[in-house]
Scaffold this active site. Structure first.
Site, mmCIF file in Angstrom:
data_model
loop_
_atom_site.group_PDB
_atom_site.id
_atom_site.type_symbol
_atom_site.label_atom_id
_atom_site.label_comp_id
_atom_site.label_asym_id
_atom_site.label_seq_id
_atom_site.Cartn_x
_atom_site.Cartn_y
_atom_site.Cartn_z
ATOM 1 N N HIS A 125 5.434 -6.037 -5.874
ATOM 2 C CA HIS A 125 5.599 -4.579 -5.881
ATOM 3 C C HIS A 125 6.929 -4.152 -6.507
ATOM 4 O O HIS A 125 6.981 -3.320 -7.394
ATOM 5 C CB HIS A 125 5.533 -4.034 -4.451
ATOM 6 C CG HIS A 125 4.144 -3.921 -3.889
ATOM 7 N ND1 HIS A 125 3.333 -5.001 -3.693
ATOM 8 C CD2 HIS A 125 3.430 -2.844 -3.484
ATOM 9 C CE1 HIS A 125 2.176 -4.583 -3.189
ATOM 10 N NE2 HIS A 125 2.218 -3.281 -3.050
ATOM 11 N N ASP B 272 -0.844 -5.490 3.686
ATOM 12 C CA ASP B 272 -1.166 -4.609 2.577
ATOM 13 C C ASP B 272 -2.605 -4.142 2.785
ATOM 14 O O ASP B 272 -3.482 -4.947 3.125
ATOM 15 C CB ASP B 272 -1.035 -5.335 1.243
ATOM 16 C CG ASP B 272 -1.099 -4.342 0.095
ATOM 17 O OD1 ASP B 272 -0.027 -3.972 -0.427
ATOM 18 O OD2 ASP B 272 -2.213 -3.917 -0.262
ATOM 19 N N SER C 177 -1.995 3.402 2.677
ATOM 20 C CA SER C 177 -1.240 2.154 2.776
ATOM 21 C C SER C 177 -1.110 1.630 4.210
ATOM 22 O O SER C 177 -1.233 2.374 5.181
ATOM 23 C CB SER C 177 0.150 2.412 2.212
ATOM 24 O OG SER C 177 1.071 1.477 2.678
HETATM 25 C C1 MIC Z 1 -0.237 0.666 -1.755
HETATM 26 O O1 MIC Z 1 -1.120 0.394 -2.560
HETATM 27 O O2 MIC Z 1 -0.060 1.805 -1.290
HETATM 28 C C2 MIC Z 1 0.693 -0.441 -1.302
HETATM 29 C C3 MIC Z 1 2.023 -0.159 -1.884
HETATM 30 O O3 MIC Z 1 0.238 -1.672 -1.792
HETATM 31 C C4 MIC Z 1 0.697 -0.439 0.215
HETATM 32 C C5 MIC Z 1 1.693 -1.312 0.817
HETATM 33 C C6 MIC Z 1 3.068 -0.712 0.830
HETATM 34 O O4 MIC Z 1 3.206 0.471 1.109
HETATM 35 O O5 MIC Z 1 4.003 -1.455 0.587
HETATM 36 C C7 MIC Z 1 -0.639 -0.742 0.872
HETATM 37 O O6 MIC Z 1 -1.663 -0.471 0.281
HETATM 38 O O7 MIC Z 1 -0.678 -1.177 2.028
HETATM 39 FE FE1 SF4 Z 2 -0.200 -3.196 -5.593
HETATM 40 FE FE2 SF4 Z 2 -1.136 -1.604 -3.660
HETATM 41 FE FE3 SF4 Z 2 -1.497 -1.008 -6.232
HETATM 42 FE FE4 SF4 Z 2 -2.795 -3.026 -5.201
HETATM 43 S S1 SF4 Z 2 -3.003 -0.878 -4.616
HETATM 44 S S2 SF4 Z 2 -1.734 -3.009 -7.160
HETATM 45 S S3 SF4 Z 2 -1.301 -3.846 -3.762
HETATM 46 S S4 SF4 Z 2 0.458 -1.103 -5.158
#
Ligand code: MIC
Ligand code: SF4
Length: 642
Positions: free
Chosen positions: A65, A119, A533
């Site tokens: 990330h 995640d 998330s």
């Molecule tokens: C997202 O897609 O919103 C994330 C960033 O992958 C999050 C995790 C996060 O907030 O770090 C998720 O989907 O859980």
């Molecule tokens: Fe990364 Fe979340 Fe986006 Fe998937 S949805 S690519 S885990 S930021």
């Protein structure tokens, strides 16, 4: 007794409880994954719990990330995670190795196993026949320590697939069809189990696109059977030994059922600002496009990328379009480089990004003011791209590539014959970017840069919980509203005091200051509060600001668990209309809070300003109630260990 596939895996992993929809169960976790933006918290919590070595079959810490490194913060977090992983028996997937879900699917997922990830898109593993669930970091930390994972036994929804996708219709269009049918709340409290004749027409990466975006339905997880296609995929990954055939018993009974005919599906798009705002591409019309972004854990597999390369080959990206492509993993990127597809993309004018989340989480490539951005991602929530005025549409890689060439939203069927990309007989498997844990963890020193700050811990529940209604928000508030993530904020995921200054600011810029000035208080939410998330920061930042309870019409699953884990009361209005009568700055109070919680589900919240009482529901198990008395999961565990 006959079982569905999900029930079979749950039964096999059941630690406590009864497999009855709605009752609390706990399951044993075989594998865990973390990524860096939730991982720092998870590992700080693991350390706080005093766990020396993980007890899972495999735990992997990914860096995917936070890879912009515009200051020392990201790199500090990477080093912390690398060293803490080495010390505690966790595999470390280095930055550049790829997006956690893509790599886990390629290299580590095993049909029939349970996977818990910090995640929300962890259910990607369901494409391989895993029971893969997203959770808050502290729950993942507990699982790493060998503790069970507690959930409410979901209902099982049978999604029967009939027919076969026609040319240019894709797995993305399948899940957009499900989202259109069920909405972003439609999966709450459910596992989606895919069955039917259509299943065998879909490859593992296609199935993974579908299970990945089950997160957008609010589902606990989604799962496909493990069959010939699974075997072919694992074999091509050099992991044939991990294969086990798995499917539901023929006479099992599902709680609910829908049928989707793959042959009816045509290219679709989710329009701004919600993944369930779905319409046919042909009906939206040829709107002008400013940016096209291809990648993310939803659509960055080898076959997705090869289709994109085939569409781009010999063409040039429209002069008004910025096209960025992020292949999902080092495996995918290397294969594209070796077979020339990468050259076709670059020659067409694509800007190639590293194999990471990148623009999906606002880490770079924010579109221009008022831009139309087509993305193959899974979320188009307001502001998530980093540009509040942008109009983000979610589409398949094929639709994205076609539109990048024409400069307008384009139904790829206009391009003529669809490219046919066979699954490779053998993927390029090289795990040289996965660092094994140290043999003797006690010798590893954990490196903590100045960006690593202690996480906030609540105090035991007070007799009287009182405060002002600090903010009132509408339905479907996402964790991107509660705790925004973008290139400026994501580097501070291990620094809650800093992040808290931005809590709920997309809804009301004054919220953090108001919360502090009033010594904390209550948040008033609509339905599906906290969708999106798994980030615990959406509970930790409110905790830091003194939020004691959230009163809402309903909650998203992971966020509700995160609130309880942080010792914040998630209360649901018994009568939804009561939401209308609370105004910002009303004085609210819960008298005899611990006794009310102990007595049952109903909690009376008094609105002293209006002189009325609200009946609210606290859906918490006995274990969760103990956590609330203690002031959160960490305090609860410490008390248990005393
Ligand atoms: C997202 O897609 O919103 C994330 C960033 O992958 C999050 C995790 C996060 O907030 O770090 C998720 O989907 O859980
Ligand atoms: Fe990364 Fe979340 Fe986006 Fe998937 S949805 S690519 S885990 S930021």
């Amino acid at each position: 007794m006959a079982y569905t596939l999900a029930q079979k895996i749950i039964k096999e992993h059941l630690v406590t409880g009864e497999m009855k929809a709605g009752s609390e169960i706990s399951i044993r976790i075989d594998q865990t994954l973390t990524q860096d933006s939730t991982g720092t918290m998870a590992y700080l919590q693991l350390e706080a719990m005093g766990i020396d070595k993980v007890k899972t079959k495999r735990s992997v810490a990914y860096i995917d990330h936070n890879t912009i490194q515009s200051g020392f913060e990201n790199a500090d977090d990477h080093k912390y995670i690398q060293t803490v992983a080495a010390k505690h028996g966790i595999y470390f997937s280095r930055p550049g190795n790829g997006i956690c879900h893509q790599v886990q699917l390629e290299r580590f997922g095993v049909p029939g196993m349970t996977l818990l990830g910090s995640d929300s898109h962890t259910p990607t593993g369901g494409g391989l026949g895993m029971l893969a669930i997203g959770a808050g970091g502290v729950d993942v930390a507990v699982a790493m320590g060998g503790g069970a994972y507690y959930i409410t036994m979901p209902k099982i929804l049978n999604v029967k697939l009939a027919g076969k996708l026609r040319p240019w219709a894709t797995a993305k269009d399948v899940i957009l069809t499900v989202l259109r049918e069920l909405s972003v709340k439609g999966g709450v409290g459910k596992i989606l189990e895919y069955t039917g004749e259509g299943v065998k027409t879909l490859s593992v990466p296609e199935r993974a696109t579908i299970t990945n975006m089950g997160a957008e339905l609010g589902a606990t997880t989604s799962i496909f059977p493990s069959d010939e296609a699974t075997l072919a995929f694992l074999k091509a990954q050099g992991r044939e030994a991990d294969y086990v055939p798995l499917s539901a018993d023929a006479d099992c009974v599902y709680d609910e059922e829908i049928t989707i005919n793959l042959s009816d599906i045509e290219p679709l798009a989710a329009q701004p600002h919600s993944p369930d705002n779905v319409l046919e591409v042909s009906k939206i019309g040829k709107i002008k496009v400013d940016q096209v972004a291809i990648g993310s854990c939803t659509n960055s597999s080898y076959t997705d990328m090869m289709k994109v390369a085939a569409v781009l080959k010999g063409k040039t990206v429209h002069p008004d379009v910025s096209l960025v492509i992020a292949p999902g993993s080092k495996q995918v990127l290397t294969m594209l480089a070796q077979n020339g597809a990468l050259a076709d993309m670059v020659a067409a004018g694509a800007r190639i990004l590293e194999s990471a989340c990148g623009p999906c989480i606002g880490m770079g490539q924010s579109p221009k003011t008022d831009a139309v951005s087509l993305r193959t991602f899974n979320r188009n929530f307001y502001g998530r791209s980093g540009t509040n005025s942008a109009q983000v549409y979610l589409v398949s890689p094929e639709t994205a590539a076609a539109s990048a060439i024409t400069g307008v939203l384009t139904d790829p069927r206009e391009l003529g014959e669809a490219p046919v990309i066979p699954m490779p007989e053998a993927f390029l498997a090289n795990d040289n970017m996965v660092v094994s844990p140290a043999e003797d963890g006690s010798k590893v020193e954990v490196v903590r840069g100045p960006n690593i700050k202690p996480f906030p811990v609540n105090t035991p529940l007070a007799e009287v919980v009182s405060g002002k209604a600090l903010i009132k928000v509408e339905d479907n508030i996402t964790t991107d509203h509660i705790m925004p993530s973008n290139a400026k904020l994501l580097p501070f995921r291990s620094n809650v005091p800093y992040l808290a200054e931005f809590c709920l600011t997309p809804c009301d810029p004054e919220f953090p200051a108001r919360a502090k000035a009033n010594g904390g208080g209550f948040v008033i939410g609509g339905s599906n509060y906290g969708q999106g998330s798994s980030r615990e920061h959406a509970a930790l930042a409110p905790l830091y600001l003194g939020v004691k309870a959230v009163l809402a019409k309903s909650f998203a699953r992971i966020h509700m668990a995160n609130l309880i884990n942080s010792g914040i009361l998630p209360l649901v209005f018994k009568n939804e209309a009561d939401y209308d009568s609370v105004d910002m700055m009303d004085e609210l109070t819960i008298e005899n809070a611990p006794a009310q919680i102990a007595a049952g589900e109903e909690i009376i919240v008094k609105n002293l300003t209006k002189n009325i009482k609200y009946v609210t529901i606290l859906s918490a198990s006995d274990r969760q109630k103990e956590m609330l008395y203690a002031g959160g999961l960490i305090n609860f565990i410490k008390m248990q260990n005393q």
